[in-house]
Every structure is written in C-alpha cells, then in structure tokens.
Motif scaffolding. Structure first.
Motif, PDB file in Angstrom:
ATOM      1  N   GLY A   1      39.193  35.702  19.382  1.00  0.00           N
ATOM      2  CA  GLY A   1      39.280  37.209  18.949  1.00  0.00           C
ATOM      3  C   GLY A   1      38.455  38.140  20.124  1.00  0.00           C
ATOM      4  N   LEU A   2      37.172  37.334  20.284  1.00  0.00           N
ATOM      5  CA  LEU A   2      36.252  38.039  21.248  1.00  0.00           C
ATOM      6  C   LEU A   2      36.873  38.010  22.677  1.00  0.00           C
ATOM      7  N   ILE A   3      37.291  36.993  23.171  1.00  0.00           N
ATOM      8  CA  ILE A   3      38.164  36.822  24.307  1.00  0.00           C
ATOM      9  C   ILE A   3      39.053  37.680  24.678  1.00  0.00           C
ATOM     10  N   PHE A   4      40.135  37.855  23.525  1.00  0.00           N
ATOM     11  CA  PHE A   4      41.242  38.850  23.634  1.00  0.00           C
ATOM     12  C   PHE A   4      40.738  40.335  23.678  1.00  0.00           C
ATOM     13  N   VAL A   5      39.489  40.447  22.864  1.00  0.00           N
ATOM     14  CA  VAL A   5      38.997  41.800  23.190  1.00  0.00           C
ATOM     15  C   VAL A   5      38.557  42.073  24.652  1.00  0.00           C
ATOM     16  N   GLY A   6      37.875  41.274  25.164  1.00  0.00           N
ATOM     17  CA  GLY A   6      37.481  41.254  26.671  1.00  0.00           C
ATOM     18  C   GLY A   6      38.451  41.349  27.387  1.00  0.00           C
ATOM     19  N   LEU A   7      39.774  40.672  27.112  1.00  0.00           N
ATOM     20  CA  LEU A   7      40.807  40.910  28.199  1.00  0.00           C
ATOM     21  C   LEU A   7      41.412  42.266  28.282  1.00  0.00           C
ATOM     22  N   GLU A   8      41.055  43.053  27.334  1.00  0.00           N
ATOM     23  CA  GLU A   8      41.589  44.604  27.342  1.00  0.00           C
ATOM     24  C   GLU A   8      40.997  45.152  28.459  1.00  0.00           C
ATOM     25  N   HIS A   9      39.705  44.663  28.913  1.00  0.00           N
ATOM     26  CA  HIS A   9      38.914  45.348  29.967  1.00  0.00           C
ATOM     27  C   HIS A   9      38.642  44.548  31.257  1.00  0.00           C
ATOM     28  N   ALA A  10      38.732  43.391  31.099  1.00  0.00           N
ATOM     29  CA  ALA A  10      38.435  42.358  32.305  1.00  0.00           C
ATOM     30  C   ALA A  10      39.765  41.794  32.599  1.00  0.00           C
ATOM     31  N   ASP A  11      39.952  41.166  33.912  1.00  0.00           N
ATOM     32  CA  ASP A  11      41.293  40.832  34.547  1.00  0.00           C
ATOM     33  C   ASP A  11      41.302  39.236  34.040  1.00  0.00           C
ATOM     34  N   ALA A  12      42.650  38.475  33.942  1.00  0.00           N
ATOM     35  CA  ALA A  12      42.291  37.297  33.672  1.00  0.00           C
ATOM     36  C   ALA A  12      41.649  36.419  34.400  1.00  0.00           C
ATOM     37  N   THR A  13      41.472  36.740  35.851  1.00  0.00           N
ATOM     38  CA  THR A  13      40.812  35.788  36.892  1.00  0.00           C
ATOM     39  C   THR A  13      39.299  35.853  36.270  1.00  0.00           C
ATOM     40  N   THR A  14      38.832  36.886  36.258  1.00  0.00           N
ATOM     41  CA  THR A  14      37.368  36.975  35.981  1.00  0.00           C
ATOM     42  C   THR A  14      36.974  36.414  34.588  1.00  0.00           C
ATOM     43  N   ALA A  15      38.095  36.626  33.604  1.00  0.00           N
ATOM     44  CA  ALA A  15      37.852  35.940  32.327  1.00  0.00           C
ATOM     45  C   ALA A  15      37.759  34.412  32.569  1.00  0.00           C
ATOM     46  N   GLY A  16      38.833  33.915  33.146  1.00  0.00           N
ATOM     47  CA  GLY A  16      38.582  32.503  33.545  1.00  0.00           C
ATOM     48  C   GLY A  16      37.430  31.809  34.321  1.00  0.00           C
ATOM     49  N   ILE A  17      36.660  32.693  35.035  1.00  0.00           N
ATOM     50  CA  ILE A  17      35.660  32.509  35.793  1.00  0.00           C
ATOM     51  C   ILE A  17      34.252  32.568  34.698  1.00  0.00           C
ATOM     52  N   ILE A  18      34.229  33.233  33.912  1.00  0.00           N
ATOM     53  CA  ILE A  18      33.245  33.256  32.852  1.00  0.00           C
ATOM     54  C   ILE A  18      33.492  32.133  31.834  1.00  0.00           C
ATOM     55  N   ILE A  19      34.443  32.085  31.431  1.00  0.00           N
ATOM     56  CA  ILE A  19      34.771  31.048  30.453  1.00  0.00           C
ATOM     57  C   ILE A  19      34.379  29.723  30.916  1.00  0.00           C
ATOM     58  N   ALA A  20      34.496  29.617  32.408  1.00  0.00           N
ATOM     59  CA  ALA A  20      34.017  28.171  32.982  1.00  0.00           C
ATOM     60  C   ALA A  20      32.390  27.847  32.629  1.00  0.00           C
ATOM     61  N   LEU A  21      32.024  28.845  32.019  1.00  0.00           N
ATOM     62  CA  LEU A  21      30.354  28.497  31.683  1.00  0.00           C
ATOM     63  C   LEU A  21      30.288  27.753  30.687  1.00  0.00           C
ATOM     64  N   ILE A  22      31.512  27.365  29.909  1.00  0.00           N
ATOM     65  CA  ILE A  22      31.530  26.749  28.322  1.00  0.00           C
ATOM     66  C   ILE A  22      31.155  25.332  28.423  1.00  0.00           C
ATOM     67  N   PRO A  23      31.486  24.571  29.680  1.00  0.00           N
ATOM     68  CA  PRO A  23      31.162  23.198  29.679  1.00  0.00           C
ATOM     69  C   PRO A  23      29.598  22.937  29.891  1.00  0.00           C
ATOM     70  N   ILE A  24      28.880  23.784  30.521  1.00  0.00           N
ATOM     71  CA  ILE A  24      27.481  23.838  30.804  1.00  0.00           C
ATOM     72  C   ILE A  24      26.852  24.127  29.648  1.00  0.00           C
TER      73      ILE A  24
END
Length: 323
Positions: A103-126
């Motif tokens: 839900g938080l990610i879907f909210v974020g995608l209202e304002h951020a583009d998908a490419t940027t979202a993918g970059i931020i989500i790449a922090l998850i494995p760390i």
C-alpha cells in the motif's frame, strides 16, 4: 511488488532437491519471481491516475486470496488451528508484508516514476541482509558485504544521475519517501516471517497471510472510498488489476517462497537487485520512461555486486576451523 512467503514449510522433497544440486533452479525461480514483481510496478503506475492505491492493494490481495482458498481446502483444519493459536501473529506479519508494504509503495507511485521506485526498492536486500544477520543469525561474509556495497553504489549512481555534484542536491519527493517506508516494511516482514517458522503447508499459510492482508487493507480502502474522487475502473484498469492479483500476486508470492526456502532470506532477498533492472526496462518500453546512460552504469555495478553475493558464499565457523 514482491511481498512474499518465507520458508514456511521445509518438506523432504525440497530439502533433498536443494542438497542434490538444484541451486541454479532455485535462482532461476527467484529471478522469474522478480520479473513478475517488476510488472506490478508498471501496472500500478499505469493506473495510478484512475485507481486509488489502497483500492488496488485491497482488491489485489482479496482476488489472490479468493483464487487460492479453494486449492487448500484439505488444510482447513490445520489453518483454523493455527489461527486460533497464533492469530494475532499472523495478522501482524501478513498485514505488514502483504498489505501495508505494498500500500505504501502504491501511494508512492502516485508521485514517483516506476524507474525511481525500482531504484529505491533495491535497498531492500541490504536492509534484509542486515536484519537477517542480527535477528536470524544468518551468515554474512566479507564478499556479501562487499557485494552489497557495490550494488548500493550502483543505486547511488542512478539516483544522482551519474553526477557526483548531485549528491549535494538530493531532495526526495513525498512519493519516494513513501516507497522508502515500504522498503523497510518489506525487509522487516521478510525476517519476522522467517523467524516465526509457522509449521504449515506453504500454500495454506500463504492463504492465511493473504486473509490477514485483506483485513488490514480493508479500513484503508474504506477510508479511501469516502475521500477519493477517482472514478470506476475502465478496461485498462481492470487489466492492470488482473495482472497484479494473479501473475504479479498469487503466482509471484508462491515462487518467492520457494526461492527463500532453498536459498535463505538474505541470498534470495538479494535477487531483488535484478528487479531494479527489469523495472527500468519495462518502464521504458511500456510507460515511455527514459533509460539513460547512468541507468546502465548503475545496473552494471548492481549486477557485479549481485554476482559476488551469489557466487562467493560466506565461510561458516566450521569451515574456517577445518581450514
């Protein structure tokens, strides 16, 4: 949107397959899972102007739950027993991982583009690797640390658009901050579910966790109904919902569970770096988002770091003693 079910049931067949050399197959399953997950970002961004984020979240988990529920009818007795014994734990973990996070990610995608979202989500494995080290005592060797740092540098290259001077001007928009919050929930969910060790068939447990997600997302969805002015879905919106609920939802959840069981939370979570590349490519092809040179440079660093983490396993204490 890979919200996943971790190591919920270690059956004999799966253990023997892992011991018998199916590591390559396990990584292949993980990679395909992240490709399906990448498509969820594209679909969510595609319909963000017509479908509110919590509506997408609610209907996604509800449809996936409804599809999978009849398949696990033979486990209903065990499912009821687990709900009675550990219902609050199921609600907390399922609600966080399968509802709050996405839900938080879907909210974020209202304002951020998908490419940027993918970059931020790449922090998850760390984040996941660090949490798994302290909460689950999973090994994290020198090459895993180096590989994670290298992959993180790849993310930085993309965020600053290849310009070191941009480091002084970093300014995340609200959408990016929501996605960061979702990333932390994702990592915490991964580790808590691994630690919970629910003793149940993996698909039956997935259904229970999806049910918890439905209950968690429902109040957010109802609140949205009273405050959001967006209209009913059209054909493209229904197509997007069908994708995020079935191949990008139920199928993806199950596949990631299998990869986690074979690889462990840290290594399977690290495959999320591949999702960043998938999202960038799909966003370019479908949404028209531009893939720049710095995207490719960052992706090269991410792949290099990923290879270090996958190919060079951490040395256990027993192996070090033998050496």
């Amino acid at each position: 949107m890979a919200i996943h079910v971790l190591a919920v049931h270690r059956d004999t067949v799966g253990t023997e397959q892992a011991a018998g050399g199916s590591l390559a197959a396990a990584y292949s399953v993980g990679v395909f899972c992240w490709l399906l997950s990448a498509g969820v970002y594209i679909a969510a961004k595609w319909v963000s102007s017509e479908m509110p984020p919590w509506a997408l979240c609610f209907w996604r988990v509800l449809i996936a739950w409804a599809i999978l529920m009849p398949i696990v009818y033979q486990h209903f007795g065990a499912m009821v027993a687990l709900v009675r014994a550990r219902g609050l734990e199921l609600l907390a973990i399922g609600g966080m991982g399968l509802a709050i996070c996405q839900g938080l990610i879907f909210v974020g995608l209202e304002h951020a583009d998908a490419t940027t979202a993918g970059i931020i989500i790449a922090l998850i494995p760390i984040i996941t690797m660090i949490l798994a080290r302290f909460v689950l005592a999973e090994p994290m060797g020198r090459w895993q640390v180096i590989g994670s740092i290298l992959a993180f540098l790849g993310i930085v290259v993309i965020i600053i658009k290849g310009s070191p001077a941009a480091l002084m001007r970093l300014d995340f928009n609200p959408g990016e901050l929501w996605i960061v919050a979702g990333a932390f929930c994702f990592s915490l969910y991964t580790v808590l579910l691994r630690r919970a060790k629910f003793d149940m068939n993996r698909l039956a447990l997935l259904v229970l966790l999806l049910g918890a997600a439905v209950l968690t997302a429902l109040p957010f969805y109802l609140s949205e109904l009273f405050s959001d002015e967006r209209s009913t879905l059209n054909g493209s919106g229904l197509m997007a919902l069908a994708y995020v609920a079935i191949p990008g939802g139920a199928v993806m959840y199950y596949l990631f569970n299998r990869s986690i069981e074979a690889l462990g939370a840290a290594r399977a979570g690290v495959l999320l770096y591949i999702q960043t590349i998938f999202i960038a490519v799909l966003a370019y092809l479908i949404l028209g988002e531009q893939l720049q040179r710095y995207h490719l440079e960052g992706a090269a660093l991410i792949v290099a770091g990923l290879l270090l983490i996958i190919l060079l396993k951490p040395t256990t204490r027993a192996e070090a003693t033998k050496a």
